[in-house]
Enzyme design. Sequence first.
Site, PDB file in Angstrom:
ATOM      1  N   GLY A 177       0.038   4.508  -0.198  1.00 11.39           N
ATOM      2  CA  GLY A 177      -0.873   5.644  -0.105  1.00 11.39           C
ATOM      3  C   GLY A 177      -0.380   6.727   0.829  1.00 11.39           C
ATOM      4  O   GLY A 177       0.834   6.896   1.027  1.00 11.39           O
ATOM      5  N   CYS A 213     -10.099   9.417   7.828  1.00  6.26           N
ATOM      6  CA  CYS A 213     -10.067   8.663   9.084  1.00  6.26           C
ATOM      7  C   CYS A 213     -11.218   8.927  10.038  1.00  6.26           C
ATOM      8  O   CYS A 213     -11.817   7.982  10.551  1.00  6.26           O
ATOM      9  CB  CYS A 213      -8.771   8.966   9.826  1.00  6.26           C
ATOM     10  SG  CYS A 213      -7.362   8.194   9.042  1.00  6.26           S
ATOM     11  N   GLY A 236       0.841  -1.197   0.000  1.00  8.52           N
ATOM     12  CA  GLY A 236       0.000   0.000   0.000  1.00  8.52           C
ATOM     13  C   GLY A 236       0.871   1.240   0.000  1.00  8.52           C
ATOM     14  O   GLY A 236       1.551   1.533   0.981  1.00  8.52           O
TER      15      GLY A 236
HETATM   16  C1  UDX Z   1      -6.330  12.528  11.688  1.00 11.10           C
HETATM   17  C2  UDX Z   1      -5.578  12.437  13.039  1.00 11.10           C
HETATM   18  O1  UDX Z   1      -5.226  13.761  13.471  1.00 11.10           O
HETATM   19  C3  UDX Z   1      -4.329  11.580  12.882  1.00 11.10           C
HETATM   20  O2  UDX Z   1      -3.708  11.405  14.145  1.00 11.10           O
HETATM   21  C4  UDX Z   1      -4.732  10.222  12.310  1.00 11.10           C
HETATM   22  O3  UDX Z   1      -3.580   9.437  12.076  1.00 11.10           O
HETATM   23  C5  UDX Z   1      -5.507  10.378  11.017  1.00 11.10           C
HETATM   24  O4  UDX Z   1      -6.642  11.227  11.224  1.00 11.10           O
HETATM   25  P1  UDX Z   1      -6.007  13.919   9.442  1.00 11.10           P
HETATM   26  O5  UDX Z   1      -7.369  13.406   9.098  1.00 11.10           O
HETATM   27  O6  UDX Z   1      -4.915  13.792   8.449  1.00 11.10           O
HETATM   28  O7  UDX Z   1      -5.474  13.203  10.778  1.00 11.10           O
HETATM   29  O8  UDX Z   1      -6.120  15.482   9.802  1.00 11.10           O
HETATM   30  P2  UDX Z   1      -6.529  16.320  11.103  1.00 11.10           P
HETATM   31  O9  UDX Z   1      -5.539  17.399  11.269  1.00 11.10           O
HETATM   32  O10 UDX Z   1      -6.787  15.480  12.273  1.00 11.10           O
HETATM   33  O11 UDX Z   1      -7.896  17.021  10.654  1.00 11.10           O
HETATM   34  C6  UDX Z   1      -9.086  16.292  10.437  1.00 11.10           C
HETATM   35  C7  UDX Z   1     -10.223  17.223  10.080  1.00 11.10           C
HETATM   36  O12 UDX Z   1     -10.630  17.979  11.217  1.00 11.10           O
HETATM   37  C8  UDX Z   1      -9.877  18.238   8.999  1.00 11.10           C
HETATM   38  O13 UDX Z   1     -10.962  18.360   8.102  1.00 11.10           O
HETATM   39  C9  UDX Z   1      -9.652  19.518   9.766  1.00 11.10           C
HETATM   40  O14 UDX Z   1      -9.888  20.659   8.996  1.00 11.10           O
HETATM   41  C10 UDX Z   1     -10.674  19.365  10.877  1.00 11.10           C
HETATM   42  N1  UDX Z   1     -10.350  20.161  12.076  1.00 11.10           N
HETATM   43  C11 UDX Z   1      -9.250  19.865  12.810  1.00 11.10           C
HETATM   44  C12 UDX Z   1     -11.193  21.200  12.469  1.00 11.10           C
HETATM   45  O15 UDX Z   1     -12.205  21.475  11.810  1.00 11.10           O
HETATM   46  N2  UDX Z   1     -10.884  21.920  13.593  1.00 11.10           N
HETATM   47  C13 UDX Z   1      -9.784  21.647  14.349  1.00 11.10           C
HETATM   48  O16 UDX Z   1      -9.574  22.338  15.359  1.00 11.10           O
HETATM   49  C14 UDX Z   1      -8.937  20.596  13.940  1.00 11.10           C
HETATM   50  P1  ADP Z   2      -4.231   5.441   3.244  1.00  8.04           P
HETATM   51  O1  ADP Z   2      -4.687   6.852   3.281  1.00  8.04           O
HETATM   52  O2  ADP Z   2      -4.739   4.622   4.418  1.00  8.04           O
HETATM   53  O3  ADP Z   2      -2.760   5.277   3.053  1.00  8.04           O
HETATM   54  P2  ADP Z   2      -4.757   4.950   0.447  1.00  8.04           P
HETATM   55  O4  ADP Z   2      -6.079   4.645  -0.165  1.00  8.04           O
HETATM   56  O5  ADP Z   2      -4.093   6.242   0.150  1.00  8.04           O
HETATM   57  O6  ADP Z   2      -4.960   4.728   2.018  1.00  8.04           O
HETATM   58  O7  ADP Z   2      -3.706   3.803   0.074  1.00  8.04           O
HETATM   59  C1  ADP Z   2      -3.955   2.459   0.080  1.00  8.04           C
HETATM   60  C2  ADP Z   2      -3.193   1.819  -1.084  1.00  8.04           C
HETATM   61  O8  ADP Z   2      -3.294   0.394  -0.947  1.00  8.04           O
HETATM   62  C3  ADP Z   2      -3.727   2.154  -2.479  1.00  8.04           C
HETATM   63  O9  ADP Z   2      -2.698   2.752  -3.248  1.00  8.04           O
HETATM   64  C4  ADP Z   2      -4.159   0.792  -3.067  1.00  8.04           C
HETATM   65  O10 ADP Z   2      -3.871   0.661  -4.448  1.00  8.04           O
HETATM   66  C5  ADP Z   2      -3.300  -0.173  -2.247  1.00  8.04           C
HETATM   67  N1  ADP Z   2      -3.828  -1.542  -2.196  1.00  8.04           N
HETATM   68  C6  ADP Z   2      -5.083  -1.952  -1.886  1.00  8.04           C
HETATM   69  N2  ADP Z   2      -5.175  -3.297  -1.930  1.00  8.04           N
HETATM   70  C7  ADP Z   2      -3.941  -3.770  -2.267  1.00  8.04           C
HETATM   71  C8  ADP Z   2      -3.381  -5.095  -2.459  1.00  8.04           C
HETATM   72  N3  ADP Z   2      -4.121  -6.186  -2.305  1.00  8.04           N
HETATM   73  N4  ADP Z   2      -2.076  -5.180  -2.799  1.00  8.04           N
HETATM   74  C9  ADP Z   2      -1.324  -4.067  -2.954  1.00  8.04           C
HETATM   75  N5  ADP Z   2      -1.782  -2.810  -2.775  1.00  8.04           N
HETATM   76  C10 ADP Z   2      -3.077  -2.655  -2.442  1.00  8.04           C
END
Ligand code: UDX
Ligand code: ADP
Length: 456
Positions: free
Chosen positions: A10, A272, A8
């Site tokens: 990503g 997330c 993966g």
């Molecule tokens: C989140 C967690 O922070 C991280 O620890 C986990 O690994 C993945 O999920 P992320 O989704 O990348 O990270 O961004 P984050 O900074 O947490 O913001 C999430 C959302 O909340 C965004 O849309 C952001 O704009 C919003 N947010 C955040 C607010 O609206 N207000 C705030 O005060 C903080």
């Molecule tokens: P994250 O934000 O959690 O990293 P993403 O969707 O950005 O998630 O990344 C997940 C990646 O995993 C994608 O690039 C997708 O192509 C890859 N993936 C999904 N299933 C498989 C698999 N069976 N083997 C290899 N790669 C995979």
Amino acid sequence: MTKICCIGAGYVGGPTMAMIAKQCPDVRVTVVDINERRIAAWKTDDLPIYEPGLLEVVREARGRNLFFSTDVDQGIRDADIVFVSVNTPTKTFGEGAGCASDLQYWELCARRIKEVSTSDKIIVEKSTLPVRTAEAMERVLHAGDNPIHFEVLSNPEFLAEGTAIADLENPDRVLIGGHETASGQKALQTLVDIYATWIPRERILTTNVWSSELSKLTANAFLAQRVSSINAISALCEATGANVTDVAHAIGTDSRIGPKFLKASIGFGGSCFKKDILNLVYLCESYGLQEPANYWRSVVAMNEYQEARFVKTMLRSMFNTIANKRIAILGFAFKADTGDTRESPAIKVCRELAGEHAKLVVSDPKALDNARLEMPELADQIEFEPDPYKAAAGAHAIAVLTEWKEYKQLDYQRIYDSMVKPAFLFDGRNLLDHDALYGIGFEVYAIGRGRKSHLK
Ligand code: UDX
Ligand code: ADP
């Protein structure tokens, strides 16, 4: 030499592996993915994801001990440690639809690992997964009479997009869950030693597998809950004339509450928060814990309310009709400093505005390619324009939906002059200087603050 393979490439797998490779030149890291375009891009300087500082880290290690490949089987076979970082979106069908995680990609991976492995391996869950997934993975890996031993660890990633490199370089903590058996503890120690290359040992927390899995869901649920809490208060501020920024500051100075994650906004997005809360809801329900499930579900409900409320405010203030009015959307990414648009509140805002027959022009410094893919059904109704000045020209309203610092530096007098009057500005991130905008002549609406209007 320890060999790591990450399945993966990503937003999580790519940056995390780049950091491990940078910090541990003696470890060989191969990132594999079935997506050929993604892998090809990781080999160039035009990386498939935008993340400040990532390219520098990749460049330092790429070709030395960091490799990208579409040969998933070879990657697995060669590795001592396999990180699984594939996507686990919310299920859209069947049992648990809209709540549980869709584990099909993840299970395919487990089956692949079992099929191609010729030596013992440590398998590390990096993707956020429901509690007790490691157990299911172990069952898949050890099904039949397989002589190979797989030791499964949970090592959730806490990086936030936009600050991934700083988060990886200097994390608050690293969490590793392992089984309380001799082989579990040995595997756990192997991973601890890798992280300890650059992270102080006291920040590397070790638990059992289940606690580690649940901690990740809980951390995201708590963070999202703070955003929903302040957003709930923002509605009350608008009704009463209080200022949500002042309230957030006042409560945030209480050391028990703390100042972070109290920014009122159009709502939280990202891959997330919603997914993990719904996962938690599903878990609670599957254990018959209806009240805890309802409690966490309300965090998502509040987020949806906040998005809908923003659109309602736009509609009401623009005389209850926006049909055929040009509206410039500044920012489509779910937060600043990322090109990621997954679950971005901008999607819902745009869909609802389009439902009112507004003419939308979407601008974003990094997320336009993803924005186009998010709303294929609205292709004829939405224009995409990288230049914010061109997006705003001739518009009745601007809606700031992502807190890009670029938008603070725009010449708003120039923008105002090019717009239809009265010119409306809806600041969904409380990013801009509202007094200055009002001074220019804008009708200004923000989150959790009174409106500033020249209209009688
Ligand atoms: C989140 C967690 O922070 C991280 O620890 C986990 O690994 C993945 O999920 P992320 O989704 O990348 O990270 O961004 P984050 O900074 O947490 O913001 C999430 C959302 O909340 C965004 O849309 C952001 O704009 C919003 N947010 C955040 C607010 O609206 N207000 C705030 O005060 C903080
Ligand atoms: P994250 O934000 O959690 O990293 P993403 O969707 O950005 O998630 O990344 C997940 C990646 O995993 C994608 O690039 C997708 O192509 C890859 N993936 C999904 N299933 C498989 C698999 N069976 N083997 C290899 N790669 C995979």
